[in-house]
Design an enzyme around this catalytic site. Sequence first.
Site, PDB file in Angstrom:
ATOM      1  N   ASP A 329       0.713  -1.230   0.096  1.00 18.51           N
ATOM      2  CA  ASP A 329       0.099   0.104  -0.129  1.00 18.51           C
ATOM      3  C   ASP A 329       0.790   1.165  -0.064  1.00 18.51           C
ATOM      4  O   ASP A 329       1.809   1.215   0.620  1.00 18.51           O
ATOM      5  CB  ASP A 329      -0.871  -0.186   1.231  1.00 18.51           C
ATOM      6  CG  ASP A 329      -1.909   1.249   1.244  1.00 18.51           C
ATOM      7  OD1 ASP A 329      -2.839   1.239   0.366  1.00 18.51           O
ATOM      8  OD2 ASP A 329      -1.717   1.818   2.221  1.00 18.51           O
ATOM      9  N   GLU A 358       1.676  -0.025  -5.071  1.00 22.57           N
ATOM     10  CA  GLU A 358       0.699   1.151  -5.151  1.00 22.57           C
ATOM     11  C   GLU A 358       1.423   2.469  -5.380  1.00 22.57           C
ATOM     12  O   GLU A 358       1.700   2.831  -4.241  1.00 22.57           O
ATOM     13  CB  GLU A 358      -0.261   1.113  -4.247  1.00 22.57           C
ATOM     14  CG  GLU A 358      -1.390   2.263  -4.304  1.00 22.57           C
ATOM     15  CD  GLU A 358      -2.572   2.753  -3.448  1.00 22.57           C
ATOM     16  OE1 GLU A 358      -3.640   2.934  -3.411  1.00 22.57           O
ATOM     17  OE2 GLU A 358      -1.797   2.523  -2.223  1.00 22.57           O
TER      18      GLU A 358
END
Length: 617
Positions: A329, A358
């Site tokens: 993330d 990400e």
Amino acid sequence: MRVLLACCLWLSVFAPPAHAAQVERIEPANWWVGMRHDRVELLVHGKGIAAATPRLSHAGVAIVDVQKTDNPNYLFVTLEIAGDAKPGGFEIAFAEAGKVVATHPWRLDAREPGSAQRHGFDAGDAIYLVTPDRFADGDPSNDSVPGMREAANRANPNGRHGGDLAGIRRHLDYIAGMGFTQLWPTPFLENDQPGYSYHGYAITDLYRTDPRMGSNQDVRALARAAKAKGIGLIMDVVLNHIGSQHWWMRDPPARDWINHGGRFAPTNHRRTAIQDPHAAPADRQAFVEGWFVDAMPDLNQRNPHLARYLIQNTLWWIEYAGLSGIREDTFGYADTQFLSDWAKAVLDEYPDFAMVGEEWSINPAVVAHWQRGKANPDGHVPHMPSMMDFPLNLSLRTALAQADGWNGGVEGGWMPLYEMLANDFLYPDPGRLVVFAENHDSSRLLADLDGDLGLWKVGMAYIATIRGTPQFYYGSEVLLRGPKQRDDGLLRADMPGGWAGDRADAFTGAGLDARQRDAQDYIRALYQWRKRTPLLHAGKLMHFAPADDVYVYFRYDERRSVMVALNKHAQARTLALDRFDRFLRGRSARDALTGKPVALGESLRLPGKSATLLEIE
């Protein structure tokens, strides 16, 4: 009198002194024999523990380093584990003035056979993304857990609804039957926040599964059950921040453990500052060290103990749970050098493992900066095998939602997507990117298209047939829609049938309307076809400049090809085929999803708002 004297003598020799050190936790609580990472730094927490000296006695295990921080309640103890060490449990003792004042159990385990050689996901896979709290409630007894700050309230779109690991495990057959081979749940670790804790990204214990989701043992059981059905488990890892109720926030291991001294200072989100040769250092610092929100304290990975902690935590979960991949993330927000060190450490331990980061940017140059093999002008050496293809995602949504521009210009129609794909020269390995039409942080594609099922199918066909590994978001196969403007609680809606008493059931088909059944059948056929079609995994890609609302590309090898013709216009189009003679001349074709023969003459009729998928032989 003699008894009293004897008791006093025993207490003087064995009893801990007043205010003796205590041990509240040691992390990690175990490790494995035979790991390449064989020097494990233990975080030891307990009141006054820095005053104690650690000791242990276990064949093949030795304490080789002990370090303190500015907080007397922490010790960092490094163990060296020999290759011939024996699995088993033992005690780590802590002594003051020669007397043992505290002990804590620790354990060495044997690795699963072939653990280091595990194969992660690749372009041959298709990923099914779920938000566990919203997918299925397999165990209603853990919807609310005494002592945890937020109870279940299904009537609140931003509250906890009760979905859990048991619910996911119950529906593995459904996921496999839809054609998916990898499962990515958003974080399931403890999020003991006072509210808005269902999404999982404000972690309060990095070694503990949230009890409202299940237990650590349930994670391992899910991974094993999924593997038995041909599905790998991908863990959503958060390296950038924690939740404000993390136990560290009550007693930080060091003054520099949390950026900005533990006080909220927002990030500027200027992700280009990392690569920008002209960026002001203050802008880079504000991006990396700033917090997302005050509920998510930003971690300082430049602290070497924290860096080792996070690396070991990732290795621990891979080994413990038997993971097949990691989605990381907010990738670029963490310290740049740490990100390189972290990914390298994982791949050193598991050379064929899969990870995807990400980096939410529309700029392919920014995303490419982080992929393994990229030669960066600033000298940064990345080790991340894959990145989420946000540039292609945003271009696809733009292309589907707008009309063709004049003269095929970049301002309209398919051209934004066609030209974005042309940027693949920037990536070291574009075939390793993860492609997607939507995820847990975007509005759903159906909402973006105002419910247009035809265009939705076109978009879904693109994701399933273009290069890379496709990711699909749960519930879209039964047309979960949500609002057009992003509203997380509503776009992460409950999966129909995941709760007792639901009016409709996506898993059995009961109560679905005709449009929902049609969409679900389409996705199932699409991904089952993809699963059995190697050309869509490893075939070369050639695309032709879009014209007249039609975009055509081929996946091919030396003998065969797959033709994809996407018509986004409401009216049927007649596609002249001479342009594609290289792939079509003298060949036969059949519809990829139905198997019916398709005649290849001078032209091909493409229905309005449709994806024509042909196998060419």
